[in-house]
Design a protein around this motif. Structure first.
Motif, PDB file in Angstrom:
ATOM      1  N   LEU A  88       0.842  -1.197   0.000  1.00 29.80           N
ATOM      2  CA  LEU A  88       0.000   0.000   0.000  1.00 29.80           C
ATOM      3  C   LEU A  88       0.879   1.250   0.000  1.00 29.80           C
ATOM      4  N   ALA A  89       1.956   1.214   0.763  1.00 26.23           N
ATOM      5  CA  ALA A  89       2.876   2.354   0.824  1.00 26.23           C
ATOM      6  C   ALA A  89       3.459   2.639  -0.557  1.00 26.23           C
ATOM      7  N   LYS A  90       3.849   1.603  -1.271  1.00 27.58           N
ATOM      8  CA  LYS A  90       4.407   1.792  -2.614  1.00 27.58           C
ATOM      9  C   LYS A  90       3.368   2.413  -3.543  1.00 27.58           C
ATOM     10  N   GLU A  91       2.151   1.917  -3.472  1.00 25.68           N
ATOM     11  CA  GLU A  91       1.071   2.460  -4.301  1.00 25.68           C
ATOM     12  C   GLU A  91       0.848   3.947  -3.995  1.00 25.68           C
ATOM     13  N   LEU A  92       0.819   4.292  -2.713  1.00 27.85           N
ATOM     14  CA  LEU A  92       0.626   5.696  -2.327  1.00 27.85           C
ATOM     15  C   LEU A  92       1.793   6.561  -2.792  1.00 27.85           C
ATOM     16  N   LYS A  93       3.020   6.069  -2.600  1.00 23.39           N
ATOM     17  CA  LYS A  93       4.204   6.825  -3.051  1.00 23.39           C
ATOM     18  C   LYS A  93       4.164   7.048  -4.559  1.00 23.39           C
ATOM     19  N   ASP A  94       3.788   6.007  -5.289  1.00 23.17           N
ATOM     20  CA  ASP A  94       3.700   6.111  -6.748  1.00 23.17           C
ATOM     21  C   ASP A  94       2.679   7.162  -7.177  1.00 23.17           C
ATOM     22  N   ARG A  95       1.724   7.444  -6.312  1.00 23.58           N
ATOM     23  CA  ARG A  95       0.689   8.446  -6.604  1.00 23.58           C
ATOM     24  C   ARG A  95       1.032   9.806  -6.002  1.00 23.58           C
ATOM     25  N   GLY A  96       2.281   9.944  -5.512  1.00 29.14           N
ATOM     26  CA  GLY A  96       2.747  11.238  -5.026  1.00 29.14           C
ATOM     27  C   GLY A  96       2.483  11.533  -3.564  1.00 29.14           C
ATOM     28  N   HIS A  97       2.101  10.535  -2.791  1.00 34.72           N
ATOM     29  CA  HIS A  97       1.836  10.737  -1.369  1.00 34.72           C
ATOM     30  C   HIS A  97       3.130  10.659  -0.551  1.00 34.72           C
ATOM     31  N   ASN A  98       3.133  11.362   0.570  1.00 33.78           N
ATOM     32  CA  ASN A  98       4.259  11.340   1.505  1.00 33.78           C
ATOM     33  C   ASN A  98       4.071  10.143   2.432  1.00 33.78           C
ATOM     34  N   VAL A  99       4.906   9.135   2.284  1.00 31.26           N
ATOM     35  CA  VAL A  99       4.808   7.905   3.071  1.00 31.26           C
ATOM     36  C   VAL A  99       6.116   7.681   3.824  1.00 31.26           C
ATOM     37  N   LEU A 100       5.992   7.348   5.095  1.00 29.38           N
ATOM     38  CA  LEU A 100       7.164   7.002   5.913  1.00 29.38           C
ATOM     39  C   LEU A 100       7.069   5.536   6.294  1.00 29.38           C
ATOM     40  N   LEU A 101       8.152   4.806   6.065  1.00 29.93           N
ATOM     41  CA  LEU A 101       8.239   3.427   6.518  1.00 29.93           C
ATOM     42  C   LEU A 101       9.201   3.403   7.698  1.00 29.93           C
ATOM     43  N   VAL A 102       8.708   2.976   8.843  1.00 29.41           N
ATOM     44  CA  VAL A 102       9.511   2.967  10.064  1.00 29.41           C
ATOM     45  C   VAL A 102       9.705   1.527  10.527  1.00 29.41           C
ATOM     46  N   ASN A 103      10.682   1.320  11.386  1.00 25.98           N
ATOM     47  CA  ASN A 103      10.978  -0.047  11.836  1.00 25.98           C
ATOM     48  C   ASN A 103      10.267  -0.389  13.151  1.00 25.98           C
ATOM     49  N   TYR A 104       9.082   0.209  13.358  1.00 30.07           N
ATOM     50  CA  TYR A 104       8.291  -0.067  14.549  1.00 30.07           C
ATOM     51  C   TYR A 104       6.806   0.069  14.212  1.00 30.07           C
ATOM     52  N   GLN A 105       5.959  -0.473  15.068  1.00 31.62           N
ATOM     53  CA  GLN A 105       4.511  -0.277  14.931  1.00 31.62           C
ATOM     54  C   GLN A 105       4.228   1.189  15.256  1.00 31.62           C
ATOM     55  N   PRO A 106       3.601   1.962  14.360  1.00 27.30           N
ATOM     56  CA  PRO A 106       3.462   3.405  14.569  1.00 27.30           C
ATOM     57  C   PRO A 106       2.358   3.792  15.561  1.00 27.30           C
ATOM     58  N   THR A 107       2.498   3.287  16.776  1.00 23.95           N
ATOM     59  CA  THR A 107       1.625   3.694  17.880  1.00 23.95           C
ATOM     60  C   THR A 107       2.199   4.968  18.495  1.00 23.95           C
ATOM     61  N   SER A 108       1.397   5.651  19.277  1.00 24.39           N
ATOM     62  CA  SER A 108       1.909   6.839  19.977  1.00 24.39           C
ATOM     63  C   SER A 108       3.087   6.479  20.867  1.00 24.39           C
ATOM     64  N   GLU A 109       3.014   5.319  21.511  1.00 21.78           N
ATOM     65  CA  GLU A 109       4.081   4.890  22.409  1.00 21.78           C
ATOM     66  C   GLU A 109       5.412   4.753  21.671  1.00 21.78           C
ATOM     67  N   MET A 110       5.375   4.081  20.520  1.00 27.52           N
ATOM     68  CA  MET A 110       6.608   3.855  19.776  1.00 27.52           C
ATOM     69  C   MET A 110       7.082   5.131  19.077  1.00 27.52           C
ATOM     70  N   MET A 111       6.154   5.954  18.638  1.00 29.85           N
ATOM     71  CA  MET A 111       6.533   7.216  18.004  1.00 29.85           C
ATOM     72  C   MET A 111       7.238   8.128  18.997  1.00 29.85           C
ATOM     73  N   VAL A 112       6.748   8.177  20.233  1.00 34.14           N
ATOM     74  CA  VAL A 112       7.359   9.077  21.223  1.00 34.14           C
ATOM     75  C   VAL A 112       8.767   8.605  21.585  1.00 34.14           C
ATOM     76  N   ILE A 113       9.016   7.305  21.582  1.00 33.37           N
ATOM     77  CA  ILE A 113      10.369   6.778  21.804  1.00 33.37           C
ATOM     78  C   ILE A 113      11.280   7.217  20.661  1.00 33.37           C
ATOM     79  N   ASP A 114      10.805   7.063  19.425  1.00 30.07           N
ATOM     80  CA  ASP A 114      11.555   7.477  18.245  1.00 30.07           C
ATOM     81  C   ASP A 114      11.863   8.980  18.308  1.00 30.07           C
ATOM     82  N   PHE A 115      10.874   9.781  18.644  1.00 27.79           N
ATOM     83  CA  PHE A 115      11.047  11.232  18.713  1.00 27.79           C
ATOM     84  C   PHE A 115      12.083  11.609  19.770  1.00 27.79           C
ATOM     85  N   ALA A 116      12.041  10.944  20.919  1.00 29.16           N
ATOM     86  CA  ALA A 116      12.989  11.247  21.995  1.00 29.16           C
ATOM     87  C   ALA A 116      14.417  11.029  21.517  1.00 29.16           C
TER      88      ALA A 116
END
Length: 150
Positions: A88-116
């Motif tokens: 799905l990410a590839k399809e969205l990117k191919d259509r010009g969307h901004n997609v981020l692939l991260v090495n974690y489940q993008p929950t608030s908990e994991m995002m805040v660890i990444d941000f820190a």
């Protein structure tokens, strides 16, 4: 001199999907995130310094957080790169969307660890990241505290 905590607030819009989740959040959806960044340090005591009396210039803190977090995640869709959502990410990117692939489940908990981790690497040596609060909805948020992670 005393240690002082200062906080700067940020906001950004981000979409995500939680692969393998057993509820509605398995579907692609978005949030209006609010991020509070609190740092701690001693105010500059050198009266000849243009930043005299500041722990860190709010503008300097804003630049770090904007470059590392807000400008990257704002109006992006985030997927765990280790899930079938990569198709799905590839399809969205191919259509010009901004997609981020991260090495974690993008929950608030994991995002805040990444941000820190990203913010800590950019702070001046005499300034420490004290805490982050990532608010996903009006009633739900995740917090990261340095004191919990030493």
């Amino acid at each position: 001199m005393s240690n002082i905590r200062i906080t700067k607030k940020f906001s950004f819009e981000t979409g995500h999907a939680l692969y393998g989740y057993d509820g509605k959040c398995k579907n692609v959806h978005g949030h209006s995130y609010r991020l509070d960044v609190t740092v701690i340090g001693s105010p500059i005591s050198d009266s000849s310094n243009v930043k005299f009396g500041m722990v860190i210039d709010f503008g300097d803190l804003k630049k770090i957080v904007k470059e590392e977090i807000v400008n990257v995640f704002d109006h992006a869709t985030v997927f765990n790169k280790n899930t079938p959502h990569v198709e799905l990410a590839k399809e969205l990117k191919d259509r010009g969307h901004n997609v981020l692939l991260v090495n974690y489940q993008p929950t608030s908990e994991m995002m805040v660890i990444d941000f820190a981790e990203k913010i800590k690497q950019r702070l001046p040596k005499n300034i420490k990241l004290h805490s982050l609060k990532l608010q996903e909805t009006a009633t739900s948020f995740a917090e990261w505290y340095a004191s919990d992670n030493d």
